[in-house]
Enzyme design. Structure first.
Site, PDB file in Angstrom:
ATOM      1  N   PHE A  31     -38.267   7.555  82.962  1.00 48.27           N
ATOM      2  CA  PHE A  31     -38.373   6.195  82.447  1.00 48.27           C
ATOM      3  C   PHE A  31     -37.812   5.156  83.416  1.00 48.27           C
ATOM      4  O   PHE A  31     -38.396   4.122  83.650  1.00 48.27           O
ATOM      5  CB  PHE A  31     -37.621   6.073  81.110  1.00 48.27           C
ATOM      6  CG  PHE A  31     -38.419   6.563  79.923  1.00 48.27           C
ATOM      7  CD1 PHE A  31     -39.738   6.956  80.057  1.00 48.27           C
ATOM      8  CD2 PHE A  31     -37.842   6.616  78.665  1.00 48.27           C
ATOM      9  CE1 PHE A  31     -40.471   7.398  78.969  1.00 48.27           C
ATOM     10  CE2 PHE A  31     -38.570   7.055  77.566  1.00 48.27           C
ATOM     11  CZ  PHE A  31     -39.883   7.448  77.719  1.00 48.27           C
ATOM     12  N   ARG A  32     -36.620   5.464  83.986  1.00 48.47           N
ATOM     13  CA  ARG A  32     -35.879   4.386  84.655  1.00 48.47           C
ATOM     14  C   ARG A  32     -35.840   4.459  86.174  1.00 48.47           C
ATOM     15  O   ARG A  32     -35.222   3.604  86.804  1.00 48.47           O
ATOM     16  CB  ARG A  32     -34.455   4.315  84.089  1.00 48.47           C
ATOM     17  CG  ARG A  32     -34.475   3.844  82.644  1.00 48.47           C
ATOM     18  CD  ARG A  32     -33.127   3.864  81.980  1.00 48.47           C
ATOM     19  NE  ARG A  32     -33.264   3.539  80.566  1.00 48.47           N
ATOM     20  CZ  ARG A  32     -33.681   4.393  79.646  1.00 48.47           C
ATOM     21  NH1 ARG A  32     -34.000   5.626  79.972  1.00 48.47           N
ATOM     22  NH2 ARG A  32     -33.806   4.025  78.383  1.00 48.47           N
ATOM     23  N   GLN A  99     -32.957  16.235  76.744  1.00 51.71           N
ATOM     24  CA  GLN A  99     -33.532  15.039  76.116  1.00 51.71           C
ATOM     25  C   GLN A  99     -35.049  15.060  76.276  1.00 51.71           C
ATOM     26  O   GLN A  99     -35.738  14.187  75.778  1.00 51.71           O
ATOM     27  CB  GLN A  99     -32.961  13.789  76.781  1.00 51.71           C
ATOM     28  CG  GLN A  99     -31.454  13.665  76.657  1.00 51.71           C
ATOM     29  CD  GLN A  99     -30.891  12.600  77.596  1.00 51.71           C
ATOM     30  OE1 GLN A  99     -30.934  11.418  77.310  1.00 51.71           O
ATOM     31  NE2 GLN A  99     -30.369  13.032  78.721  1.00 51.71           N
ATOM     32  N   HIS A 117     -34.620  15.358  71.446  1.00 53.32           N
ATOM     33  CA  HIS A 117     -35.647  14.370  71.100  1.00 53.32           C
ATOM     34  C   HIS A 117     -36.950  15.012  70.637  1.00 53.32           C
ATOM     35  O   HIS A 117     -38.000  14.381  70.670  1.00 53.32           O
ATOM     36  CB  HIS A 117     -35.879  13.426  72.288  1.00 53.32           C
ATOM     37  CG  HIS A 117     -34.665  12.589  72.591  1.00 53.32           C
ATOM     38  ND1 HIS A 117     -34.432  12.017  73.815  1.00 53.32           N
ATOM     39  CD2 HIS A 117     -33.620  12.239  71.801  1.00 53.32           C
ATOM     40  CE1 HIS A 117     -33.272  11.349  73.760  1.00 53.32           C
ATOM     41  NE2 HIS A 117     -32.768  11.476  72.564  1.00 53.32           N
ATOM     42  N   CYS A 146     -55.463  15.166  59.966  1.00 49.09           N
ATOM     43  CA  CYS A 146     -55.487  16.521  59.401  1.00 49.09           C
ATOM     44  C   CYS A 146     -56.777  16.690  58.585  1.00 49.09           C
ATOM     45  O   CYS A 146     -57.410  15.690  58.214  1.00 49.09           O
ATOM     46  CB  CYS A 146     -54.268  16.656  58.511  1.00 49.09           C
ATOM     47  SG  CYS A 146     -54.070  18.239  57.708  1.00 49.09           S
ATOM     48  N   CYS A 148     -56.866  17.310  55.604  1.00 47.01           N
ATOM     49  CA  CYS A 148     -56.603  16.661  54.317  1.00 47.01           C
ATOM     50  C   CYS A 148     -56.703  15.134  54.429  1.00 47.01           C
ATOM     51  O   CYS A 148     -56.561  14.428  53.426  1.00 47.01           O
ATOM     52  CB  CYS A 148     -55.222  17.050  53.792  1.00 47.01           C
ATOM     53  SG  CYS A 148     -53.863  16.173  54.588  1.00 47.01           S
ATOM     54  N   ASN A 209     -27.840  14.241  90.161  1.00 44.69           N
ATOM     55  CA  ASN A 209     -28.768  13.166  89.808  1.00 44.69           C
ATOM     56  C   ASN A 209     -29.162  12.405  91.067  1.00 44.69           C
ATOM     57  O   ASN A 209     -28.372  12.288  91.996  1.00 44.69           O
ATOM     58  CB  ASN A 209     -28.113  12.198  88.801  1.00 44.69           C
ATOM     59  CG  ASN A 209     -29.128  11.536  87.915  1.00 44.69           C
ATOM     60  OD1 ASN A 209     -29.882  12.215  87.207  1.00 44.69           O
ATOM     61  ND2 ASN A 209     -29.191  10.220  87.934  1.00 44.69           N
TER      62      ASN A 209
HETATM   63  P1  NAD Z   1     -34.210   8.168  82.592  1.00 40.73           P
HETATM   64  O1  NAD Z   1     -35.592   7.885  82.998  1.00 40.73           O
HETATM   65  O2  NAD Z   1     -33.425   7.115  81.924  1.00 40.73           O
HETATM   66  O3  NAD Z   1     -33.371   8.587  83.883  1.00 40.73           O
HETATM   67  C1  NAD Z   1     -33.814   9.610  84.729  1.00 40.73           C
HETATM   68  C2  NAD Z   1     -32.723   9.883  85.746  1.00 40.73           C
HETATM   69  O4  NAD Z   1     -33.103  11.018  86.481  1.00 40.73           O
HETATM   70  C3  NAD Z   1     -32.518   8.727  86.741  1.00 40.73           C
HETATM   71  O5  NAD Z   1     -31.130   8.439  86.822  1.00 40.73           O
HETATM   72  C4  NAD Z   1     -33.032   9.306  88.081  1.00 40.73           C
HETATM   73  O6  NAD Z   1     -32.237   8.903  89.162  1.00 40.73           O
HETATM   74  C5  NAD Z   1     -32.906  10.784  87.864  1.00 40.73           C
HETATM   75  N1  NAD Z   1     -33.909  11.588  88.550  1.00 40.73           N
HETATM   76  C6  NAD Z   1     -35.249  11.388  88.632  1.00 40.73           C
HETATM   77  N2  NAD Z   1     -35.833  12.401  89.282  1.00 40.73           N
HETATM   78  C7  NAD Z   1     -34.826  13.258  89.633  1.00 40.73           C
HETATM   79  C8  NAD Z   1     -34.782  14.495  90.326  1.00 40.73           C
HETATM   80  N3  NAD Z   1     -35.882  15.080  90.803  1.00 40.73           N
HETATM   81  N4  NAD Z   1     -33.580  15.099  90.484  1.00 40.73           N
HETATM   82  C9  NAD Z   1     -32.435  14.517  90.021  1.00 40.73           C
HETATM   83  N5  NAD Z   1     -32.426  13.340  89.374  1.00 40.73           N
HETATM   84  C10 NAD Z   1     -33.601  12.734  89.165  1.00 40.73           C
HETATM   85  O7  NAD Z   1     -34.230   9.523  81.736  1.00 40.73           O
HETATM   86  P2  NAD Z   1     -33.296   9.997  80.545  1.00 40.73           P
HETATM   87  O8  NAD Z   1     -31.868   9.691  80.823  1.00 40.73           O
HETATM   88  O9  NAD Z   1     -33.679  11.402  80.249  1.00 40.73           O
HETATM   89  O10 NAD Z   1     -33.727   9.072  79.315  1.00 40.73           O
HETATM   90  C11 NAD Z   1     -35.099   8.829  79.052  1.00 40.73           C
HETATM   91  C12 NAD Z   1     -35.576   9.232  77.681  1.00 40.73           C
HETATM   92  O11 NAD Z   1     -37.004   9.413  77.709  1.00 40.73           O
HETATM   93  C13 NAD Z   1     -35.070  10.548  77.245  1.00 40.73           C
HETATM   94  O12 NAD Z   1     -35.083  10.589  75.879  1.00 40.73           O
HETATM   95  C14 NAD Z   1     -36.115  11.487  77.818  1.00 40.73           C
HETATM   96  O13 NAD Z   1     -36.177  12.703  77.194  1.00 40.73           O
HETATM   97  C15 NAD Z   1     -37.410  10.753  77.550  1.00 40.73           C
HETATM   98  N6  NAD Z   1     -38.437  11.143  78.535  1.00 40.73           N
HETATM   99  C16 NAD Z   1     -38.800  12.455  78.576  1.00 40.73           C
HETATM  100  C17 NAD Z   1     -39.715  12.890  79.507  1.00 40.73           C
HETATM  101  C18 NAD Z   1     -40.054  14.374  79.531  1.00 40.73           C
HETATM  102  O14 NAD Z   1     -40.031  15.023  78.496  1.00 40.73           O
HETATM  103  N7  NAD Z   1     -40.349  14.941  80.687  1.00 40.73           N
HETATM  104  C19 NAD Z   1     -40.272  11.997  80.418  1.00 40.73           C
HETATM  105  C20 NAD Z   1     -39.895  10.632  80.341  1.00 40.73           C
HETATM  106  C21 NAD Z   1     -38.950  10.237  79.394  1.00 40.73           C
END
Ligand code: NAD
Length: 236
Positions: A31-32, A99, A117, A146, A148, A209
């Site tokens: 996401f970020r 997550q 989640h 569904c 139904c 990270n």
């Molecule tokens: P986030 O997007 O807020 O942060 C991701 C973090 O991972 C960042 O700090 C980034 O620097 C780091 N990062 C990215 N690639 C990396 C790598 N290869 N190795 C190490 N670090 C890496 O994600 P969040 O904190 O998990 O929060 C986002 C929410 O959205 C959560 O609930 C998450 O589960 C959900 N989400 C899930 C998925 C999925 O299921 N794959 C994808 C997108 C978002």
């Protein structure tokens, strides 16, 4: 890397706490990060599109975004998922608390996974309770219905929804038992999930990270890099 190897060698109750960054090396955007979903241009924010209210008020738009960006059934486990499954098989890792909703830990062979989640792999009819797989949902068009006539909802926790009580309890109990907690691939900004780390009572806290997080200063070891690349170098 030497310190990480030593900590893993000396620990027998490792718990891994991860987020979206664990799956970016499998091709699923987080996401970020700079190329994350929050930096892409949408008229409505992803937080809104993934909220409980939006699901019911803009169901078709929700599923367009969900199928496009979150379902990710093509994705395969990367080196991080695989190494964690190996650590569990060798009896060193108690569980994964994630997550993520993509199911890639289970696809890599991990058995004890707390999905805070929820998961894209379970979907439920809101009227009759019938369960559908992710593949069945992916095969539908528009708003999935569904037999139904009820609306099918993915078992993922949307913004504005509570976490599942049993999952929360299991995750907290496991984190409390850990001797080594490895936190990785998470910005630690999504609550209550990010707060789970505070239940750790063990000896060593490690953070892997790409970008700095609010937890960096409290860790025994911080590795800024790609979690798949880093874990692939660990000998089990
Ligand atoms: P986030 O997007 O807020 O942060 C991701 C973090 O991972 C960042 O700090 C980034 O620097 C780091 N990062 C990215 N690639 C990396 C790598 N290869 N190795 C190490 N670090 C890496 O994600 P969040 O904190 O998990 O929060 C986002 C929410 O959205 C959560 O609930 C998450 O589960 C959900 N989400 C899930 C998925 C999925 O299921 N794959 C994808 C997108 C978002």
């Amino acid at each position: 890397m030497k310190t990480l190897q030593k900590l893993i060698d000396e620990s027998s109750r490792i718990v891994f706490f991860g987020g979206a960054g664990v799956s970016t090396e499998s091709g699923i955007p987080d996401f970020r990060s700079e190329d994350g979903l929050y930096r892409q241009k949408y008229t409505v924010s992803p937080e809104t599109m993934l909220s409980h209210d939006w699901f019911f008020s803009h169901t078709e738009d929700f599923f367009r975004f969900y199928r496009d960006k979150l379902l990710s059934l093509w994705a395969q486990p990367n080196a991080a998922h695989k190494k964690l499954a190996e650590l569990e098989q060798r009896g060193k890792l108690l569980a994964i608390v994630t997550q993520n909703i993509d199911g890639l830990h289970q696809k890599a062979g991990s058995k004890r996974v707390f999905e805070l989640h929820g998961t894209v792999h379970k979907n439920t009819c809101l009227r009759c309770g019938r369960r559908y797989s992710a593949e069945q949902l992916a095969a539908t068009k528009g708003v999935p219905r569904c037999d139904c006539g009820g609306l099918i909802k993915p078992d993922v926790v949307l913004y504005g929804e509570p976490l599942d009580g049993d999952t929360v309890e299991g995750a907290i109990r496991t984190i409390e038992k850990a001797d080594l907690l490895i936190v990785a691939g998470t910005s630690l900004t999504v609550y209550p999930a990010a707060g789970f780390v505070s239940y750790f009572r063990g000896s060593h806290l490690v953070l892997i990270n790409r970008d700095p997080t609010p937890l960096d200063s409290q860790c025994d070891l911080v590795l800024h890099g790609r979690v798949g690349e880093i874990l692939s170098e660990i000998r089990v």
